[in-house]
Design an enzyme around this catalytic site. Structure first.
Site, PDB file in Angstrom:
ATOM      1  N   ARG A 146       0.924  -1.345  -0.075  1.00 29.22           N
ATOM      2  CA  ARG A 146       0.009  -0.033   0.093  1.00 29.22           C
ATOM      3  C   ARG A 146       0.936   1.285  -0.089  1.00 29.22           C
ATOM      4  O   ARG A 146       2.038   1.135   0.559  1.00 29.22           O
ATOM      5  CB  ARG A 146      -0.906  -0.002   1.309  1.00 29.22           C
ATOM      6  N   LYS A 170      -2.041  -2.764   7.603  1.00 30.57           N
ATOM      7  CA  LYS A 170      -3.347  -2.133   8.572  1.00 30.57           C
ATOM      8  C   LYS A 170      -3.331  -3.089   9.899  1.00 30.57           C
ATOM      9  O   LYS A 170      -3.054  -4.010  10.014  1.00 30.57           O
ATOM     10  CB  LYS A 170      -4.742  -2.424   7.766  1.00 30.57           C
ATOM     11  N   HIS A 243      -2.504   2.816  -5.957  1.00 33.60           N
ATOM     12  CA  HIS A 243      -3.334   1.649  -5.752  1.00 33.60           C
ATOM     13  C   HIS A 243      -3.356   0.645  -6.868  1.00 33.60           C
ATOM     14  O   HIS A 243      -3.491  -0.537  -6.958  1.00 33.60           O
ATOM     15  CB  HIS A 243      -4.612   1.882  -5.135  1.00 33.60           C
ATOM     16  N   ARG A 246      -0.611  -1.740  -7.314  1.00 31.38           N
ATOM     17  CA  ARG A 246      -0.920  -2.882  -6.154  1.00 31.38           C
ATOM     18  C   ARG A 246      -1.620  -3.752  -6.857  1.00 31.38           C
ATOM     19  O   ARG A 246      -1.304  -4.939  -6.813  1.00 31.38           O
ATOM     20  CB  ARG A 246      -1.324  -2.192  -4.928  1.00 31.38           C
ATOM     21  N   HIS A 269      -3.408  -9.154   3.038  1.00 30.52           N
ATOM     22  CA  HIS A 269      -5.130  -9.280   3.276  1.00 30.52           C
ATOM     23  C   HIS A 269      -5.374 -10.102   4.365  1.00 30.52           C
ATOM     24  O   HIS A 269      -4.801 -11.262   4.595  1.00 30.52           O
ATOM     25  CB  HIS A 269      -5.712  -9.680   2.099  1.00 30.52           C
ATOM     26  N   TYR A 278      -9.448 -10.717  -7.523  1.00 31.24           N
ATOM     27  CA  TYR A 278      -8.466 -10.875  -8.602  1.00 31.24           C
ATOM     28  C   TYR A 278      -8.690 -12.014  -9.354  1.00 31.24           C
ATOM     29  O   TYR A 278      -8.247 -12.007 -10.567  1.00 31.24           O
ATOM     30  CB  TYR A 278      -7.099 -10.612  -8.024  1.00 31.24           C
TER      31      TYR A 278
END
Length: 297
Positions: A146, A170, A243, A246, A269, A278
């Site tokens: 990110r 995150k 992004h 990414r 994730h 994806y």
């Protein structure tokens, strides 16, 4: 006080690459949510719980709002509270269990390999800033990080001897991400020669890997401006953000046979369902090939 909303809107632009119109819609949705509960500013949205948010959506339905409108408002609410938790402003997400109404999943934008090469070739390696930008792009594409992880990456988290970096995703979750040989090559020269010259003696102790002449780290907004400018000068017609790179990283790996759970780990994730978007891109590619190749397609 609207600092939370301002930070969220910046995130939508820099990390998610959303358009001005979409950002305006998100802002309006959150301001209307605050107004519905009698709040004069959006900072008090942190006080709402799941039941209150659910009751708000129920009121919208009773008022005859279209399912698509409610779904968009819910998307704004869920994105806002997810951001608040990820950034540490809230401990739990009151909107996590709320269900969307007829929400259509949007496939992420990505670059073809040829477009990615065009973007990577655009920085001027004859200048310090150009070499820094080239290195940032190579690291971004090599790792799928990110943009916030990239600009906040401490120089001490780079281990070129092991060809890997330690990223903080995150929720400050740590993960090890491998580096490709191309990224390692540019990082070596950047660390040995370019970064010291950009910083100068006065700011030699800066902790961030990617820095500016002002002595501090690169910001998300500035890198967003840099990458969009390179995309434009390279003649890429798509709207490019960090992004999108990414997304391209993940898509190119899957298209070349990488296991979905490996991509999940690389992207950081928490849930495999987030990564599964994806696979839709991969199926789109396969269908395109089928349509062009099969005589009865």
């Amino acid at each position: 006080m609207n600092d939370y909303l301002s930070a969220f809107l910046e995130y939508l632009t820099v990390e998610m690459g959303l358009s001005d119109n979409t950002r305006s819609a998100y802002r309006a949705d959150l301001e209307l949510l605050a107004k519905d509960f009698g709040y004069e500013d959006t900072s008090r949205l942190v006080e709402l719980d799941r039941l209150q948010l659910g009751s708000y959506l129920t009121r919208l339905k009773r008022l005859g709002r279209k399912p698509a409108t409610i779904a968009r408002k819910l998307a704004s609410i869920k994105a806002f509270y997810r951001f608040m938790v990820d950034e540490g402003y809230l401990k739990s997400d009151p909107a996590e269990s709320l269900e969307a109404v007829n929400k259509e999943q949007r496939l992420p934008k990505f670059l073809s390999i040829e477009e990615m090469e065009m973007l990577l070739d655009e920085p001027n390696l004859g200048t310090l800033e150009g070499y820094r930008d080239k290195t940032m792009l190579e690291v971004l594409y090599a790792t799928g990080m990110r943009v916030s992880e990239l600009v906040n990456l401490p120089v001490n988290n780079v281990h070129l001897d092991l060809e890997r970096i330690i990223a903080y995703g995150k929720g400050s979750k740590e993960r090890i991400v491998p580096l490709g040989k191309t990224a390692v090559k540019y990082l070596m020269h950047y660390l040995d020669f370019v970064r010291p010259q950009i910083l100068g003696e006065e700011h030699a102790n800066a902790k961030e890997l990617f820095v500016t002449r002002f002595g501090g780290g690169m910001t998300r907004n500035r890198f967003y401006e840099i990458i969009t400018a390179y995309a434009k000068s390279a003649g890429i017609k798509k709207h490019i953000t960090p992004h999108v790179v990414r997304h391209s990283f993940a898509t190119h790996l899957l298209n070349n046979g990488t296991d979905l759970r490996v991509v999940q780990e690389l992207l950081g994730h928490k849930d495999i369902s987030t990564t599964q978007i994806y696979t839709h891109l991969d199926m789109e590619r396969l269908k395109d090939i089928y349509d062009k190749a099969h005589p009865r397609a």
